[in-house]
Scaffold this active site. Structure first.
Site, mmCIF file in Angstrom:
data_model
loop_
_atom_site.group_PDB
_atom_site.id
_atom_site.type_symbol
_atom_site.label_atom_id
_atom_site.label_comp_id
_atom_site.label_asym_id
_atom_site.label_seq_id
_atom_site.Cartn_x
_atom_site.Cartn_y
_atom_site.Cartn_z
ATOM 1 N N ASP A 37 87.487 39.877 0.362
ATOM 2 C CA ASP A 37 86.238 40.571 0.035
ATOM 3 C C ASP A 37 86.369 42.067 0.316
ATOM 4 O O ASP A 37 87.134 42.465 1.190
ATOM 5 C CB ASP A 37 85.098 39.970 0.874
ATOM 6 C CG ASP A 37 83.729 40.356 0.339
ATOM 7 O OD1 ASP A 37 83.638 40.886 -0.779
ATOM 8 O OD2 ASP A 37 82.741 40.138 1.070
ATOM 9 N N ARG A 41 83.843 47.807 -2.523
ATOM 10 C CA ARG A 41 83.538 48.875 -1.559
ATOM 11 C C ARG A 41 84.733 49.808 -1.370
ATOM 12 O O ARG A 41 84.594 51.019 -1.240
ATOM 13 C CB ARG A 41 83.116 48.263 -0.213
ATOM 14 C CG ARG A 41 81.650 47.914 -0.180
ATOM 15 C CD ARG A 41 81.330 46.934 0.903
ATOM 16 N NE ARG A 41 81.728 45.580 0.507
ATOM 17 C CZ ARG A 41 81.705 44.546 1.333
ATOM 18 N NH1 ARG A 41 81.342 44.713 2.597
ATOM 19 N NH2 ARG A 41 82.042 43.362 0.907
ATOM 20 N N ARG A 50 85.457 49.794 -10.024
ATOM 21 C CA ARG A 50 85.647 48.575 -9.218
ATOM 22 C C ARG A 50 86.990 47.902 -9.489
ATOM 23 O O ARG A 50 87.633 47.365 -8.589
ATOM 24 C CB ARG A 50 84.519 47.583 -9.498
ATOM 25 C CG ARG A 50 83.159 48.022 -9.007
ATOM 26 C CD ARG A 50 82.105 46.979 -9.357
ATOM 27 N NE ARG A 50 82.435 45.674 -8.799
ATOM 28 C CZ ARG A 50 82.170 45.321 -7.539
ATOM 29 N NH1 ARG A 50 81.565 46.140 -6.720
ATOM 30 N NH2 ARG A 50 82.512 44.134 -7.098
ATOM 31 N N HIS A 54 90.211 45.877 -7.290
ATOM 32 C CA HIS A 54 90.857 44.579 -7.514
ATOM 33 C C HIS A 54 92.366 44.774 -7.694
ATOM 34 O O HIS A 54 93.169 43.993 -7.209
ATOM 35 C CB HIS A 54 90.264 43.890 -8.747
ATOM 36 C CG HIS A 54 88.794 43.588 -8.609
ATOM 37 N ND1 HIS A 54 88.261 43.028 -7.477
ATOM 38 C CD2 HIS A 54 87.750 43.764 -9.469
ATOM 39 C CE1 HIS A 54 86.953 42.867 -7.640
ATOM 40 N NE2 HIS A 54 86.614 43.316 -8.844
ATOM 41 N N THR A 83 82.894 30.573 -9.365
ATOM 42 C CA THR A 83 82.111 30.281 -10.575
ATOM 43 C C THR A 83 80.957 31.287 -10.702
ATOM 44 O O THR A 83 80.521 31.590 -11.798
ATOM 45 C CB THR A 83 81.551 28.836 -10.553
ATOM 46 O OG1 THR A 83 80.909 28.634 -9.296
ATOM 47 C CG2 THR A 83 82.621 27.797 -10.714
ATOM 48 N N ARG A 88 79.322 38.788 -13.169
ATOM 49 C CA ARG A 88 79.659 40.225 -13.059
ATOM 50 C C ARG A 88 79.767 40.852 -14.456
ATOM 51 O O ARG A 88 79.915 40.130 -15.449
ATOM 52 C CB ARG A 88 80.980 40.373 -12.305
ATOM 53 C CG ARG A 88 80.834 39.894 -10.874
ATOM 54 C CD ARG A 88 81.987 40.312 -10.010
ATOM 55 N NE ARG A 88 81.720 39.910 -8.644
ATOM 56 C CZ ARG A 88 82.251 40.465 -7.569
ATOM 57 N NH1 ARG A 88 83.102 41.458 -7.690
ATOM 58 N NH2 ARG A 88 81.952 40.025 -6.366
ATOM 59 N N LEU A 148 106.251 27.265 0.788
ATOM 60 C CA LEU A 148 104.814 27.544 0.850
ATOM 61 C C LEU A 148 104.081 27.061 -0.410
ATOM 62 O O LEU A 148 104.540 27.314 -1.525
ATOM 63 C CB LEU A 148 104.608 29.068 0.986
ATOM 64 C CG LEU A 148 103.155 29.550 0.946
ATOM 65 C CD1 LEU A 148 102.432 29.208 2.252
ATOM 66 C CD2 LEU A 148 103.092 31.063 0.700
ATOM 67 N N ARG A 205 88.197 35.953 6.567
ATOM 68 C CA ARG A 205 87.321 36.662 5.626
ATOM 69 C C ARG A 205 87.395 38.158 5.934
ATOM 70 O O ARG A 205 87.282 38.565 7.087
ATOM 71 C CB ARG A 205 85.879 36.183 5.740
ATOM 72 C CG ARG A 205 85.001 36.991 4.791
ATOM 73 C CD ARG A 205 83.706 36.346 4.425
ATOM 74 N NE ARG A 205 83.150 37.077 3.286
ATOM 75 C CZ ARG A 205 82.357 36.588 2.366
ATOM 76 N NH1 ARG A 205 81.987 35.340 2.430
ATOM 77 N NH2 ARG A 205 81.929 37.334 1.378
ATOM 78 N N GLU A 224 89.040 27.262 11.973
ATOM 79 C CA GLU A 224 88.677 28.407 12.802
ATOM 80 C C GLU A 224 88.420 29.576 11.859
ATOM 81 O O GLU A 224 89.223 29.831 10.957
ATOM 82 C CB GLU A 224 89.832 28.766 13.756
ATOM 83 C CG GLU A 224 90.103 27.708 14.806
ATOM 84 C CD GLU A 224 88.948 27.562 15.804
ATOM 85 O OE1 GLU A 224 88.257 28.555 16.084
ATOM 86 O OE2 GLU A 224 88.746 26.433 16.283
HETATM 87 C C1 FPP Z 1 85.749 40.382 -3.752
HETATM 88 O O1 FPP Z 1 85.514 41.765 -3.658
HETATM 89 C C2 FPP Z 1 86.929 40.110 -4.561
HETATM 90 C C3 FPP Z 1 86.923 39.407 -5.722
HETATM 91 C C4 FPP Z 1 85.719 38.813 -6.300
HETATM 92 C C5 FPP Z 1 88.144 39.220 -6.511
HETATM 93 C C6 FPP Z 1 89.410 39.093 -5.742
HETATM 94 C C7 FPP Z 1 90.497 39.408 -6.660
HETATM 95 C C8 FPP Z 1 91.631 40.064 -6.358
HETATM 96 C C9 FPP Z 1 92.045 40.461 -4.992
HETATM 97 C C10 FPP Z 1 92.561 40.466 -7.444
HETATM 98 C C11 FPP Z 1 93.020 39.330 -8.279
HETATM 99 C C12 FPP Z 1 94.018 38.512 -7.578
HETATM 100 C C13 FPP Z 1 95.202 38.183 -8.107
HETATM 101 C C14 FPP Z 1 96.166 37.377 -7.338
HETATM 102 C C15 FPP Z 1 95.599 38.625 -9.435
HETATM 103 P P1 FPP Z 1 84.165 42.350 -4.235
HETATM 104 O O2 FPP Z 1 84.428 42.822 -5.608
HETATM 105 O O3 FPP Z 1 83.071 41.338 -4.108
HETATM 106 O O4 FPP Z 1 83.941 43.557 -3.235
HETATM 107 P P2 FPP Z 1 82.563 44.159 -2.738
HETATM 108 O O5 FPP Z 1 81.847 43.073 -1.975
HETATM 109 O O6 FPP Z 1 82.997 45.291 -1.866
HETATM 110 O O7 FPP Z 1 81.824 44.611 -3.968
#
Ligand code: FPP
Length: 264
Positions: A37, A41, A50, A54, A83, A88, A148, A205, A224
């Site tokens: 997460d 931000r 944004r 990612h 889901t 978004r 793994l 997290r 945990e």
């Molecule tokens: C949450 O941050 C993150 C996601 C919803 C997507 C996670 C995806 C990746 C790390 C990239 C894709 C992964 C691979 C392996 C290709 P957020 O956007 O909710 O952040 P925020 O809460 O700060 O807005």
């Protein structure tokens, strides 16, 4: 661990060497699950779109997968797309789908070279065909590997996973292939996306939020939980090592009492 083995995990970073030295390799979490997460931000604080958050988050995924494999963890599952994430903006969703495709294309060779078995936890069929095909190729080409087990949770929701299991069991009961009296925890576990994995011992997290966000609801019953303020794109090997060191300091009682309390 010998010095050579420590170096194999972390290289020459002093802090990381200290963390590895603090880890008891006979008590590693078997399965680490991660709610990634804070990408948005991270991007916002840099005045970037944004999607750049990612994109930077993919680097963190790489670092964590490599570390988990070197440490010898059995399983790592990261929550990449829920889901609910379909809600978004379209360009963010299609950007994420593009990153997924690119990730498999670029990383498959490395995954194979490191004996990593790739998998998907979630509704693969609900993803766009080009992404699905790429993911299926990743699953297929690593299916015989024994290191793994790295899974991406995609198009995943813990509640729908459990609802699907309930529906399937009801259909089987109606067809007479299962006796309702035989429906026990094992019967449910065998029907989850994670049936082939040990249950997560450690749930990480990032970005400081204290929620489980519909992730592996059944499976984390005794996990945990380790929360860090670090935003996902800044998460690196040392954070995973720290989480494992802290995990090993916790006392896991599974609803029982401690050995010392029992002696009183
Ligand atoms: C949450 O941050 C993150 C996601 C919803 C997507 C996670 C995806 C990746 C790390 C990239 C894709 C992964 C691979 C392996 C290709 P957020 O956007 O909710 O952040 P925020 O809460 O700060 O807005």
């Amino acid at each position: 661990m010998t010095r050579a083995q420590v170096l194999e995990v972390v290289g020459d970073d002093r802090d990381e060497q200290t963390l590895v030295a603090a880890i008891d390799f006979s008590r590693l979490p078997r399965h680490v699950a991660v709610i990634m997460d804070g990408n948005g931000r991270w991007a916002r604080s840099r005045h970037l779109p944004r999607l750049e958050g990612h994109r930077a988050g993919v680097e963190s995924v790489r670092s964590v997968v490599e570390t988990a494999a070197r440490l010898g963890l059995q399983a790592l599952t990261v929550y990449a797309f829920s889901t609910e994430n379909w809600k978004r903006p379209t360009d963010e969703v299609s950007g994420l789908m593009g990153l997924l495709k690119l990730y498999i294309r670029r990383e498959l060779k490395t995954l194979r070279a490191n004996n990593i078995k790739f998998g998907v936890v979630g509704g693969l069929d609900g993803l766009p065909k080009d992404v699905r095909d790429e993911l299926r190729r990743g699953i297929h080409e690593t299916s015989k590997l024994s290191g793994l087990q790295f899974s991406l949770a995609l198009n995943y929701s813990g509640r729908s996973e459990l609802t699907d299991v309930a529906r399937r069991l009801a259909i089987e009961a109606r067809a007479g292939t299962i006796d309702p009296m035989d429906i026990d925890e094992k019967a449910i576990e065998r029907r989850l996306f994670t049936a082939h994995l040990p249950e997560p011992d450690l749930l990480i997290r990032t970005s400081g939020e204290l929620r489980v966000s519909n992730f592996l609801l059944w499976q984390i019953a005794y996990a945990e939980i380790w929360v860090t303020d670090v935003l996902w794109p800044d998460f690196r090997r040392r954070h995973l090592l720290q989480a494992i060191v802290d995990f090993q300091k916790r006392e896991r009682r599974y609803g029982g009492i401690t050995a010392s309390a029992g002696k009183a």
